[in-house]
Design an enzyme around this catalytic site. Structure first.
Site, PDB file in Angstrom:
ATOM      1  N   TYR A 167      -1.984  -0.444  10.498  1.00 12.51           N
ATOM      2  CA  TYR A 167      -2.125  -0.836   9.084  1.00 12.51           C
ATOM      3  C   TYR A 167      -0.849  -0.467   8.335  1.00 12.51           C
ATOM      4  O   TYR A 167      -0.277  -1.289   7.593  1.00 12.51           O
ATOM      5  CB  TYR A 167      -3.336  -0.131   8.469  1.00 12.51           C
ATOM      6  CG  TYR A 167      -3.527  -0.393   6.996  1.00 12.51           C
ATOM      7  CD1 TYR A 167      -4.057  -1.605   6.558  1.00 12.51           C
ATOM      8  CD2 TYR A 167      -3.186   0.562   6.046  1.00 12.51           C
ATOM      9  CE1 TYR A 167      -4.235  -1.854   5.207  1.00 12.51           C
ATOM     10  CE2 TYR A 167      -3.359   0.319   4.692  1.00 12.51           C
ATOM     11  CZ  TYR A 167      -3.887  -0.883   4.278  1.00 12.51           C
ATOM     12  OH  TYR A 167      -4.057  -1.125   2.940  1.00 12.51           O
ATOM     13  N   SER A 173       0.870  -1.184   0.000  1.00 14.19           N
ATOM     14  CA  SER A 173       0.000   0.000   0.000  1.00 14.19           C
ATOM     15  C   SER A 173       0.900   1.224   0.000  1.00 14.19           C
ATOM     16  O   SER A 173       2.070   1.133   0.388  1.00 14.19           O
ATOM     17  CB  SER A 173      -0.851  -0.005   1.273  1.00 14.19           C
ATOM     18  OG  SER A 173      -1.441   1.267   1.497  1.00 14.19           O
TER      19      SER A 173
END
Ligand code: ADP
Length: 252
Positions: free
Chosen positions: A155, A142
């Site tokens: 995350y 990501s």
């Protein structure tokens, strides 16, 4: 077709980038082993593959469980004899909050799917590919894996770990004919981003970058699938250990 005759295993195949990539790779000639812990959405992906004239199987599995991972790897080899492409994609997003407010259980959930799940997939698929002497693996990281993300600290940490695993695996296995790379999506229009949007509208922190996404919109999952399919193919023969950003300019 650039993936003709190849066997591609995709985790998180039930939605978003995983589904779009399964469909794209099938369109490019691959047989797809669609893996998801959601039986309904996973089977729907297989149906969509078959409707466009492709071939594959669905295997229900939780990527954070060792036995489940062994099960889908064995199912792929038993059915098709090999694994040429592994899109190690299943992941979960954090319930947005400041680091000090992250519950321990939330930390454990993110680590078990996003890090342990990616690790287990790599561990078991690399063994198969090592025997074959070839393969291409794409991990889903990501933009949060290459910089910080406000209110998504854990995350972000798990996606940095995916980048770390990608580079290490790439270095250790390139001499065995296996290419390992990662993609870094920015904002993608999926069920996952819908929940992010819901968090924003319910008064959560709105990162300026998302509010002002450079290209002016979220990516469609198919725009990520194009990169996945390329990295999977022999056209990407010189791409090794790369962390490929596909973010519409988010991180400029
Ligand atoms: P994105 O495509 O942006 O990564 P989605 O939420 O649309 O996000 O897709 C994630 C997919 O991963 C979903 O289909 C979900 O069911 C799947 N998934 C999440 N956790 C697991 C898990 N532990 N094991 C297998 N599949 C999982």
């Amino acid at each position: 077709m650039e993936l003709e005759g190849k066997i591609a295993v995709v985790t998180g195949a039930g939605s978003g980038i995983g589904r779009a990539s399964s469909l794209q790779m099938a369109k490019n000639g691959a047989k797809v082993v669609a893996v998801d812990f959601n039986k309904e959405t996973g089977e729907e992906t297989l149906k969509l593959i078959e409707e466009q004239g492709g071939e594959g199987i669905f295997v229900q599995a939780d990527v954070s469980k060792s036995k489940d991972v062994e099960h889908f790897v064995n199912a792929a080899v038993d059915t098709f004899g090999r694994i040429d492409v592994f899109f190690n994609n299943a992941g979960v997003i954090q319930k947005f909050s400041l680091l000090g407010d992250v519950e321990e259980a939330e930390f454990d959930r993110l680590v078990s799917v996003n890090i342990k799940g990616v690790f287990l997939g790599l561990k078991h698929v690399l063994k198969v590919m090592e025997q074959q002497g070839s393969g291409s693996i794409i991990n889903t990281a990501s933009t949060a894996g290459i910089r910080s993300e406000h209110s998504a600290s854990v995350y972000s940490a798990t996606k940095h770990a995916v980048v770390g695993l990608t580079k290490s695996a790439a270095m250790e296995y390139i001499k065995k004919g296996i290419r390992v790379n990662a993609i870094c999506p920015g904002g993608v229009q999926t069920s996952l981003t819908k929940s992010v949007e819901e968090q924003f509208t319910s008064g959560g922190y709105v990162p300026e970058e998302v509010a002002n996404m450079r290209i002016g919109r979220y990516a469609q999952p198919e725009e990520l699938a194009e990169m996945v399919s390329f990295l999977a193919s022999d056209r990407a023969s010189y791409v090794v250990g790369s962390v490929v950003v596909v973010d519409g300019g988010l991180t400029i």
